[in-house]
Scaffold this motif. Structure first.
Motif, short mmCIF file in Angstrom:
data_model
loop_
_atom_site.label_atom_id
_atom_site.label_comp_id
_atom_site.label_asym_id
_atom_site.label_seq_id
_atom_site.Cartn_x
_atom_site.Cartn_y
_atom_site.Cartn_z
N PHE A 1 0.83 -1.20 0.00
CA PHE A 1 0.00 0.00 0.00
C PHE A 1 0.87 1.25 0.00
O PHE A 1 0.59 2.21 -0.72
N LYS A 2 1.93 1.24 0.79
CA LYS A 2 2.84 2.38 0.83
C LYS A 2 3.47 2.61 -0.54
O LYS A 2 3.61 3.75 -0.99
N GLU A 3 3.84 1.53 -1.18
CA GLU A 3 4.43 1.64 -2.52
C GLU A 3 3.42 2.20 -3.51
O GLU A 3 3.74 3.04 -4.35
N THR B 1 -0.20 11.44 7.86
CA THR B 1 0.42 10.15 7.60
C THR B 1 1.40 10.24 6.44
O THR B 1 2.48 9.65 6.48
N LEU B 2 1.04 10.98 5.41
CA LEU B 2 1.94 11.12 4.28
C LEU B 2 3.15 11.97 4.62
O LEU B 2 4.18 11.88 3.96
N ARG C 1 10.14 7.20 1.39
CA ARG C 1 9.83 6.42 0.20
C ARG C 1 9.59 7.33 -1.01
O ARG C 1 10.02 7.02 -2.11
N ILE C 2 8.90 8.43 -0.77
CA ILE C 2 8.63 9.36 -1.87
C ILE C 2 9.94 9.93 -2.41
O ILE C 2 10.16 9.99 -3.61
N GLN D 1 15.26 7.84 -7.75
CA GLN D 1 15.45 6.73 -8.67
C GLN D 1 14.90 7.09 -10.05
O GLN D 1 15.48 6.74 -11.07
N ASN D 2 13.80 7.81 -10.10
CA ASN D 2 13.22 8.21 -11.39
C ASN D 2 14.08 9.25 -12.09
O ASN D 2 14.14 9.28 -13.31
#
Length: 62
Positions: free
Chosen positions: A14-16, A42-43, A51-52, A58-59
C-alpha cells in the motif's frame, strides 16, 4: 463533531502504491489523501516521505 479515524499500520504494498501515485503519476498529496481516506499527516510521516524521496531520486537517475 469530531471524527476519529482508525490509525493502523499500512502494508508495504500500500505504501508503494501511494508513493507511485504521488511520484510517478504526479498526483498531489492532498488529492491522494482524500481519495484513499488517509490522514494527511500520515503522508508527512518520515517513512512515507522517505519512500517518496527515494522513488523521486530513482526516477531522476533513470
Amino acid at each position: 463533531m469530531f471524527y476519529l479515524r482508525k490509525y493502523g499500520k499500512y502494508s508495504a504494498e500500500f505504501k508503494e502504491f501511494v508513493t507511485k501515485q504521488i511520484v510517478l503519476d504526479g498526483h498531489k498529496m492532498t488529492d491522494v489523501c482524500q481519495r484513499l481516506d488517509i490522514p494527511y499527516d500520515t503522508l508527512q510521516n518520515r517513512e512515507f516521505t522517505r519512500r517518496i524521496l527515494l522513488n523521486t531520486r530513482q526516477n531522476l537517475v533513470m
